[in-house]
Design an enzyme around this catalytic site. Structure first.
Site, short mmCIF file in Angstrom:
data_model
loop_
_atom_site.label_atom_id
_atom_site.label_comp_id
_atom_site.label_asym_id
_atom_site.label_seq_id
_atom_site.Cartn_x
_atom_site.Cartn_y
_atom_site.Cartn_z
N HIS A 159 24.37 -5.41 32.55
CA HIS A 159 23.03 -4.94 32.19
C HIS A 159 22.19 -6.09 31.61
O HIS A 159 21.01 -6.22 31.90
CB HIS A 159 23.10 -3.85 31.11
CG HIS A 159 23.84 -2.60 31.51
ND1 HIS A 159 24.90 -2.09 30.78
CD2 HIS A 159 23.67 -1.76 32.56
CE1 HIS A 159 25.33 -0.98 31.36
NE2 HIS A 159 24.61 -0.76 32.45
N LYS A 201 27.04 12.27 33.69
CA LYS A 201 28.04 11.44 33.01
C LYS A 201 28.18 11.85 31.54
O LYS A 201 27.18 11.80 30.81
CB LYS A 201 27.61 9.97 33.01
CG LYS A 201 27.66 9.27 34.34
CD LYS A 201 27.37 7.79 34.08
CE LYS A 201 26.99 7.04 35.32
NZ LYS A 201 26.42 5.73 35.00
N ARG A 204 24.78 -3.24 42.39
CA ARG A 204 26.01 -4.04 42.34
C ARG A 204 26.66 -4.17 43.70
O ARG A 204 27.01 -5.25 44.14
CB ARG A 204 27.01 -3.42 41.35
CG ARG A 204 26.58 -3.56 39.92
CD ARG A 204 27.40 -2.70 39.03
NE ARG A 204 27.29 -1.30 39.44
CZ ARG A 204 27.81 -0.28 38.79
NH1 ARG A 204 28.50 -0.49 37.71
NH2 ARG A 204 27.65 0.95 39.22
N SER A 255 29.99 0.33 32.79
CA SER A 255 30.29 0.86 31.45
C SER A 255 31.55 1.72 31.50
O SER A 255 32.37 1.69 30.58
CB SER A 255 29.13 1.70 30.94
OG SER A 255 27.97 0.93 30.84
O1 PNS Z 1 23.04 4.09 34.13
P1 PNS Z 1 22.89 5.33 34.96
O2 PNS Z 1 23.74 6.46 34.38
O3 PNS Z 1 23.20 5.11 36.41
O4 PNS Z 1 21.34 5.76 34.86
C1 PNS Z 1 20.87 6.94 35.49
C2 PNS Z 1 19.58 7.41 34.79
C3 PNS Z 1 19.86 7.67 33.32
C4 PNS Z 1 18.52 6.35 34.95
C5 PNS Z 1 19.14 8.74 35.50
O5 PNS Z 1 20.14 9.70 35.39
C6 PNS Z 1 17.82 9.26 34.92
O6 PNS Z 1 16.76 8.82 35.32
N1 PNS Z 1 17.90 10.21 33.96
C7 PNS Z 1 16.73 10.80 33.34
C8 PNS Z 1 16.48 12.21 33.89
C9 PNS Z 1 15.83 12.13 35.27
O7 PNS Z 1 14.70 11.71 35.42
N2 PNS Z 1 16.60 12.51 36.30
C10 PNS Z 1 16.15 12.47 37.67
C11 PNS Z 1 16.39 11.12 38.31
S1 PNS Z 1 15.90 11.14 40.00
#
Ligand code: PNS
Length: 164
Positions: free
Chosen positions: A17, A41, A92, A130
Site C-alpha cells: 500500500h 472481509k 497486483r 493484508s
Molecule cells: O482493500 P479492499 O478491501 O480491496 O478495498 C475495497 C473497498 C474498501 C475500497 C471497497 O469495498 C469499497 O469501496 N467499500 C466502500 C463501500 C462501497 O462503496 N462499496 C461498493 C464498491 S463498488
C-alpha cells in the site's frame, strides 16, 4: 488542482500500500487515503486503528500532500462530497483484475465522473496482501518484510492476544 482518493481496507497497511501511496502522491496534487468498509472481509483492526496506522505512516514517510480519512458509507458518496477527480487502486496480479474492473465499472455507473486509475504494483509486492500478513502474524511468523517496523508491535500484539 487534482485530487485523488486511494480507498481500501488497509487492515493493516503494508509496504504494498505504501508503495502505491508514494507513487500516487507524485501524480496528483492531493491524495486522500480512505479507510473504507469492505463488507466481504472481516476486519482485524477497527477503522480508527487503521486510520491511526496510516496517519503515522504518512507522517513518517513524509508524504506532504497526503491526508488520511475514513468512511463507513459508499465510496462514490465520499468521492462526490470531497470533489475528487480520480479513484486510485493498485493492481497486483491478473487475479485482482475481475474484482477491480467490477468495482470501477460500478462506481462509474453510480457517478459517470468517477474515473478509476490502476497503478501496477512493484514486482516485489505483487504477492503481498493484508490477509497474508495477518495469517503469518497469527501463526507467530516474521512479518518484518511486509509492514513498517513502527507498526510491527501493534500488529503482532493483536494476534498474540487472540492466541491467549
Ligand atoms: O482493500 P479492499 O478491501 O480491496 O478495498 C475495497 C473497498 C474498501 C475500497 C471497497 O469495498 C469499497 O469501496 N467499500 C466502500 C463501500 C462501497 O462503496 N462499496 C461498493 C464498491 S463498488
Amino acid at each position: 488542482m487534482k485530487t485523488a482518493i486511494y480507498p481500501g481496507s488497509f487492515d493493516p497497511v503494508t509496504y504494498g500500500h505504501i508503495e502505491i501511496i508514494s507513487r500516487a502522491a507524485k501524480l496528483f496534487d492531493r491524495l486522500i487515503v480512505l479507510v473504507s468498509v469492505n463488507m466481504l472481509k472481516p476486519a482485524s483492526f477497527t477503522v480508527e486503528e487503521r486510520k491511526k496506522m496510516l496517519t503515522e505512516t504518512v507522517a513518517r514517510e513524509g508524504f506532504a500532500n497526503v491526508e488520511v480519512d475514513s468512511s463507513d458509507g459508499l465510496l462514490i458518496d465520499y468521492f462526490n462530497k470531497s470533489k475528487a477527480d480520480v479513484i486510485v487502486r493498485g493492481l497486483r496480479a491478473i487475479s485482482d483484475f475481475e474484482y477491480e474492473f467490477q468495482m470501477a465499472q460500478t462506481n462509474r455507473r453510480l457517478c459517470y465522473k468517477a474515473e478509476t486509475i490502476f497503478l501496477a504494483s512493484k514486482t516485489e509486492y505483487t504477492y503481498l496482501s493484508s490477509s497474508m500478513v495477518k495469517q503469518i502474524a497469527a501463526f507467530g511468523g516474521d512479518i518484518s518484510d511486509f509492514v513498517p517496523e513502527y507498526l510491527l508491535g501493534r500488529i503482532t500484539e493483536r494476534f498474540n492476544k487472540r492466541k491467549d
